[in-house]
Motif scaffolding. Structure first.
Motif, PDB file in Angstrom:
ATOM      1  N   GLN A 116      64.600 -12.353  63.375  1.00 51.00           N
ATOM      2  CA  GLN A 116      65.172 -11.744  64.568  1.00 51.00           C
ATOM      3  C   GLN A 116      66.589 -11.226  64.312  1.00 51.00           C
ATOM      4  OE1 GLN A 116      63.462 -11.126  67.639  1.00 51.00           O
ATOM      5  NE2 GLN A 116      61.929 -11.456  66.023  1.00 51.00           N
ATOM      6  N   ALA A 117      67.342 -11.953  63.505  1.00 49.41           N
ATOM      7  CA  ALA A 117      68.692 -11.490  63.154  1.00 49.41           C
ATOM      8  C   ALA A 117      68.615 -10.203  62.336  1.00 49.41           C
ATOM      9  CB  ALA A 117      69.427 -12.582  62.384  1.00 49.41           C
ATOM     10  N   VAL A 118      67.649 -10.128  61.414  1.00 48.77           N
ATOM     11  CA  VAL A 118      67.496  -8.921  60.597  1.00 48.77           C
ATOM     12  C   VAL A 118      67.009  -7.764  61.460  1.00 48.77           C
ATOM     13  CG1 VAL A 118      66.200  -7.897  58.685  1.00 48.77           C
ATOM     14  CG2 VAL A 118      67.151 -10.191  58.462  1.00 48.77           C
ATOM     15  N   ARG A 119      66.116  -8.046  62.423  1.00 46.07           N
ATOM     16  CA  ARG A 119      65.649  -6.982  63.327  1.00 46.07           C
ATOM     17  C   ARG A 119      66.837  -6.371  64.081  1.00 46.07           C
ATOM     18  NH1 ARG A 119      60.826  -5.805  66.542  1.00 46.07           N
ATOM     19  NH2 ARG A 119      61.501  -4.551  68.343  1.00 46.07           N
ATOM     20  N   GLU A 120      67.667  -7.227  64.651  1.00 46.94           N
ATOM     21  CA  GLU A 120      68.832  -6.736  65.390  1.00 46.94           C
ATOM     22  C   GLU A 120      69.756  -5.938  64.467  1.00 46.94           C
ATOM     23  OE1 GLU A 120      72.665  -8.604  67.797  1.00 46.94           O
ATOM     24  OE2 GLU A 120      70.843  -9.803  67.550  1.00 46.94           O
ATOM     25  N   LEU A 121      69.938  -6.438  63.274  1.00 46.42           N
ATOM     26  CA  LEU A 121      70.794  -5.761  62.301  1.00 46.42           C
ATOM     27  C   LEU A 121      70.201  -4.408  61.903  1.00 46.42           C
ATOM     28  CD1 LEU A 121      73.262  -5.973  60.375  1.00 46.42           C
ATOM     29  CD2 LEU A 121      71.766  -7.159  58.767  1.00 46.42           C
ATOM     30  N   THR A 122      68.888  -4.352  61.757  1.00 48.37           N
ATOM     31  CA  THR A 122      68.215  -3.116  61.358  1.00 48.37           C
ATOM     32  C   THR A 122      68.360  -2.039  62.434  1.00 48.37           C
ATOM     33  OG1 THR A 122      66.609  -4.372  60.066  1.00 48.37           O
ATOM     34  CG2 THR A 122      65.991  -2.131  60.687  1.00 48.37           C
ATOM     35  N   VAL A 123      68.121  -2.413  63.673  1.00 45.81           N
ATOM     36  CA  VAL A 123      68.265  -1.465  64.777  1.00 45.81           C
ATOM     37  C   VAL A 123      69.696  -0.950  64.876  1.00 45.81           C
ATOM     38  CG1 VAL A 123      68.155  -1.221  67.291  1.00 45.81           C
ATOM     39  CG2 VAL A 123      66.337  -2.443  66.060  1.00 45.81           C
ATOM     40  N   GLN A 124      70.654  -1.864  64.738  1.00 48.28           N
ATOM     41  CA  GLN A 124      72.055  -1.475  64.827  1.00 48.28           C
ATOM     42  C   GLN A 124      72.446  -0.568  63.666  1.00 48.28           C
ATOM     43  OE1 GLN A 124      74.153  -2.301  67.463  1.00 48.28           O
ATOM     44  NE2 GLN A 124      75.403  -0.706  66.499  1.00 48.28           N
ATOM     45  N   SER A 125      71.924  -0.852  62.473  1.00 52.59           N
ATOM     46  CA  SER A 125      72.259  -0.043  61.295  1.00 52.59           C
ATOM     47  C   SER A 125      71.783   1.398  61.474  1.00 52.59           C
ATOM     48  CB  SER A 125      71.630  -0.659  60.040  1.00 52.59           C
ATOM     49  OG  SER A 125      72.165  -1.937  59.785  1.00 52.59           O
ATOM     50  N   LEU A 126      70.564   1.574  62.028  1.00 54.10           N
ATOM     51  CA  LEU A 126      70.089   2.940  62.277  1.00 54.10           C
ATOM     52  C   LEU A 126      70.934   3.621  63.351  1.00 54.10           C
ATOM     53  CD1 LEU A 126      68.017   5.223  61.907  1.00 54.10           C
ATOM     54  CD2 LEU A 126      66.648   4.135  63.694  1.00 54.10           C
ATOM     55  N   ASN A 127      71.192   2.918  64.437  1.00 57.75           N
ATOM     56  CA  ASN A 127      71.955   3.525  65.530  1.00 57.75           C
ATOM     57  C   ASN A 127      73.335   3.965  65.067  1.00 57.75           C
ATOM     58  OD1 ASN A 127      69.828   3.114  67.262  1.00 57.75           O
ATOM     59  ND2 ASN A 127      70.649   1.223  68.155  1.00 57.75           N
ATOM     60  N   ASP A 128      73.976   3.162  64.228  1.00 58.20           N
ATOM     61  CA  ASP A 128      75.304   3.526  63.731  1.00 58.20           C
ATOM     62  C   ASP A 128      75.248   4.798  62.900  1.00 58.20           C
ATOM     63  OD1 ASP A 128      76.369   1.331  64.992  1.00 58.20           O
ATOM     64  OD2 ASP A 128      76.491   0.092  63.191  1.00 58.20           O
ATOM     65  N   ARG A 129      74.172   4.981  62.152  1.00 51.20           N
ATOM     66  CA  ARG A 129      74.045   6.195  61.340  1.00 51.20           C
ATOM     67  C   ARG A 129      73.724   7.424  62.202  1.00 51.20           C
ATOM     68  NH1 ARG A 129      74.040   6.398  55.709  1.00 51.20           N
ATOM     69  NH2 ARG A 129      74.904   4.439  54.927  1.00 51.20           N
ATOM     70  N   LEU A 130      73.019   7.219  63.296  1.00 46.40           N
ATOM     71  CA  LEU A 130      72.619   8.354  64.142  1.00 46.40           C
ATOM     72  C   LEU A 130      73.753   8.867  65.015  1.00 46.40           C
ATOM     73  CD1 LEU A 130      69.076   7.145  65.273  1.00 46.40           C
ATOM     74  CD2 LEU A 130      69.646   8.749  63.432  1.00 46.40           C
ATOM     75  N   ILE A 131      74.856   8.122  65.071  1.00 46.27           N
ATOM     76  CA  ILE A 131      75.999   8.557  65.885  1.00 46.27           C
ATOM     77  C   ILE A 131      76.509   9.916  65.427  1.00 46.27           C
ATOM     78  CG2 ILE A 131      78.428   8.043  66.391  1.00 46.27           C
ATOM     79  CD1 ILE A 131      77.682   5.100  66.468  1.00 46.27           C
ATOM     80  N   SER A 132      76.323  10.218  64.132  1.00 47.14           N
ATOM     81  CA  SER A 132      76.857  11.472  63.592  1.00 47.14           C
ATOM     82  C   SER A 132      76.080  12.700  64.067  1.00 47.14           C
ATOM     83  CB  SER A 132      76.838  11.432  62.068  1.00 47.14           C
ATOM     84  OG  SER A 132      75.499  11.354  61.570  1.00 47.14           O
ATOM     85  N   LEU A 133      74.924  12.500  64.695  1.00 50.76           N
ATOM     86  CA  LEU A 133      74.150  13.634  65.197  1.00 50.76           C
ATOM     87  C   LEU A 133      74.873  14.317  66.357  1.00 50.76           C
ATOM     88  CD1 LEU A 133      70.592  12.045  65.145  1.00 50.76           C
ATOM     89  CD2 LEU A 133      71.286  14.099  63.878  1.00 50.76           C
ATOM     90  N   SER A 134      74.654  15.604  66.473  1.00 45.25           N
ATOM     91  CA  SER A 134      75.284  16.358  67.553  1.00 45.25           C
ATOM     92  C   SER A 134      74.711  15.923  68.906  1.00 45.25           C
ATOM     93  CB  SER A 134      75.033  17.854  67.357  1.00 45.25           C
ATOM     94  OG  SER A 134      73.643  18.139  67.482  1.00 45.25           O
ATOM     95  N   GLY A 135      75.419  16.272  69.972  1.00 47.27           N
ATOM     96  CA  GLY A 135      74.970  15.903  71.315  1.00 47.27           C
ATOM     97  C   GLY A 135      74.012  16.888  71.936  1.00 47.27           C
ATOM     98  N   GLY A 136      73.630  17.937  71.191  1.00 48.06           N
ATOM     99  CA  GLY A 136      72.715  18.929  71.725  1.00 48.06           C
ATOM    100  C   GLY A 136      71.280  18.441  71.732  1.00 48.06           C
ATOM    101  N   ALA A 137      70.377  19.347  72.064  1.00 52.86           N
ATOM    102  CA  ALA A 137      68.967  18.995  72.195  1.00 52.86           C
ATOM    103  C   ALA A 137      68.377  18.527  70.870  1.00 52.86           C
ATOM    104  CB  ALA A 137      68.181  20.195  72.734  1.00 52.86           C
ATOM    105  N   THR A 138      68.739  19.223  69.786  1.00 54.08           N
ATOM    106  CA  THR A 138      68.195  18.850  68.476  1.00 54.08           C
ATOM    107  C   THR A 138      68.670  17.461  68.068  1.00 54.08           C
ATOM    108  OG1 THR A 138      68.096  21.168  67.783  1.00 54.08           O
ATOM    109  CG2 THR A 138      68.050  19.489  66.049  1.00 54.08           C
TER     110      THR A 138
END
Length: 519
Positions: free
Chosen positions: A467-489
């Motif tokens: 469960q700790a790794v699951r939480e860490l995995t989700v957070q790791s992806l979300n942190d990387r996706l922050i760099s995406l633009s705020g547009g539709a794409t």
């Protein structure tokens, strides 16, 4: 100028309880006070390991108290046999312990001394961490920088060279010195290509003396010679009088093994500003080369099974942290298929918690990179639980890493509508949270092992870890996706990648510990 070895050690401070006092002890006092000390140490993990290696060599060389059988070893450890006899032997041994003796300098080759002034370089070359490939220095210590280093630092660095130095080309001009070219070809030393595992006592009141006893393997025969200087007459020792292929030899016993002179070294003494002994010039050439070692000389070695069933000794890796290989370490403890090696012996010590300290020198293409080390708990009787936890824990992380890669690939496919094939790797790396997941999982993995070693239920500990790794995995992806633009794409890439990761974590092939717990 004269200088004899002083060992840096820690002793518990009597007034503060948990704090440590640091002191330097000569060799006899190190052994006499071994059960007052909590540890000895160098300036790096490798230096500490090399120092322990050398002290083990002295225990064997004394040839008075070391155990000859596994049964004697168990009694020796449990009764905490004192090491005073080793101290007595050191004091009475006629060998030279002087680092700067003109004829028998400790750990060195006196035949090199005539060439020190002309061909020697600054003391930075002596330190594996500084020297790089002997051409580019990591911390900008120039090759010929003349500032001397303290004699004790030079001595410990020399021990590291003998044990861990890797194969490369030496900087000295062998032809100008009248020596064959083989003197410039520096061989890979005994511990440079694998991990050294040292058993560290972790029970209440454990001392450095306990560590030495744990790691002194039984030896029923003569321990062989102690290598104090190159000037000793030893059969098969290289004399560099002839060119041609290197001359390899097999150690004659554990005293010989633990003190092999893996480099041919000369040090020039020079006083420091305060008048204490130092070293300002160094010359390093090829040393002794060992033949492939038999199993009796590989008491701590761990065999790792790789792809296709290939087997190799566990070694530092630039891509896999040590904890990711720990299942091989616990397999060695659980299977104990090599008789009375280190892992077979420590399993005899019921009720004793022991930590397996692993250390190695990471290098690539003949260049040292860094020291790597880690520590893994072990308690006799809990081998299967620890092995299962290590295997399952590593598998959980491997699956999470693959899921992160696939989610990152999904984000890349949407974010880059017309990608160039050559850019794919870098584009996926932008969204791939694997590095953060691996880094964060290390602490959770050690908590998992500590819980199992303490006797907690393995299944419960693995569930919490997952469960700790699951939480860490989700957070790791979300942190990387922050760099995406705020547009539709950008929004589509983010949402699709997150959904893909969620599906992968709930997939039928996913480890059950990674799945969202049912209400």
């Amino acid at each position: 100028m004269r200088w004899e070895p002083r060992v840096q050690a820690c002793i518990p401070a009597l007034t503060t309880g948990s704090d440590q006092q640091e002191l330097k002890l000569n060799l006899p006092d190190t052994f006499r006070r071994a059960d007052e000390l909590s540890a000895v140490y160098g300036d790096s993990p490798g230096e500490t390991a090399a120092l322990i290696e050398w002290l083990l060599g002295l225990i064997y060389a004394a040839d008075t108290i070391h155990p000859e059988t596994a049964g004697e070893w168990k009694t020796w450890v449990e009764r905490r046999t004192r090491l005073d006899a080793v101290a007595d032997w050191v004091e009475s041994h006629p060998g030279c312990w002087d680092l700067f003796d003109p004829e028998q300098p400790l750990g060195q080759n006196p035949a090199l001394h005539p060439y020190l002034d002309a061909y020697g370089v600054g003391p930075a070359q002596l330190f594996v961490e500084r020297v790089g490939d002997y051409n580019q220095f990591f911390d900008h210590h120039h090759l010929h920088h003349p500032e001397p280093v303290p004699a004790d630092a030079a001595w410990r660095a020399m021990l590291v060279q003998h044990a861990f130095a890797i194969g490369m080309r030496g900087r000295i001009k062998a032809s100008a010195m009248g020596l064959p070219g083989t003197f410039t070809n520096l061989g890979t030393n005994r511990l440079a290509s694998r991990l050294r595992v040292i058993a560290r006592p972790a029970w209440d009141g454990a001392t450095f003396g306990d560590l030495l006893r744990l790691n002194t393997a039984p030896w029923p025969r003569h321990p062989g010679p102690l290598n104090l200087t190159w000037g000793q007459q030893l059969p098969l020792r290289r004399d560099f009088s002839q060119p041609g292929p290197r001359q390899a030899r097999t150690p004659q016993g554990p005293a010989d093994l633990h003190t092999v002179l893996g480099r041919s070294i000369a040090l020039r003494p020079a006083p420091l500003a305060d008048g204490t002994p130092g070293v300002d010039r160094v010359l390093i050439g090829a040393g002794e080369t060992l033949s492939p070692l038999p199993a009796e000389y590989l008491q701590d070695a761990v065999t790792h099974t790789g792809p296709g069933g290939s087997k190799r000794l566990m070694a530092p890796s630039a891509t896999r942290d040590l904890w990711r290989e720990s299942e091989a370490l616990y397999a060695a403890v659980a299977e104990r298929d090599k008789g009375t090696d280190l892992y077979g012996r420590i399993a005899m010590l019921q009720g004793r918690r022991i930590h397996l300290w692993t250390v190695g020198l990471l290098s690539t293409q003949g260049k040292p990179i860094t020291w790597v080390c880690d520590e893994f708990p072990y308690v006799p009787g809990r081998e299967s639980g620890l092995r299962h936890a290590a295997e399952q824990g590593s598998g959980i992380c491997e699956y999470a890493a693959r899921a992160l890669y696939l989610a990152a690939s999904t984000a890349r496919d949407i974010a880059y509508a017309n990608p160039k094939p050559d850019d794919k790797k870098a584009q996926i790396a932008r969204f791939n949270g694997e590095p953060e997941m691996w880094a964060g999982a290390a602490d959770h993995f050690h908590v998992l092992l500590d819980r199992v070693a303490a006797g907690e239920d393995t299944a419960d500990a693995l569930t919490d870890f997952g469960q700790a790794v699951r939480e860490l995995t989700v957070q790791s992806l979300n942190d990387r996706l922050i760099s995406l633009s705020g547009g539709a794409t950008g929004l589509e890439a983010r949402v699709t990648a997150q959904r893909h990761l969620e599906n992968l974590l709930e997939h039928g092939k996913a480890p059950v510990q990674l799945k969202e717990p049912s209400a």
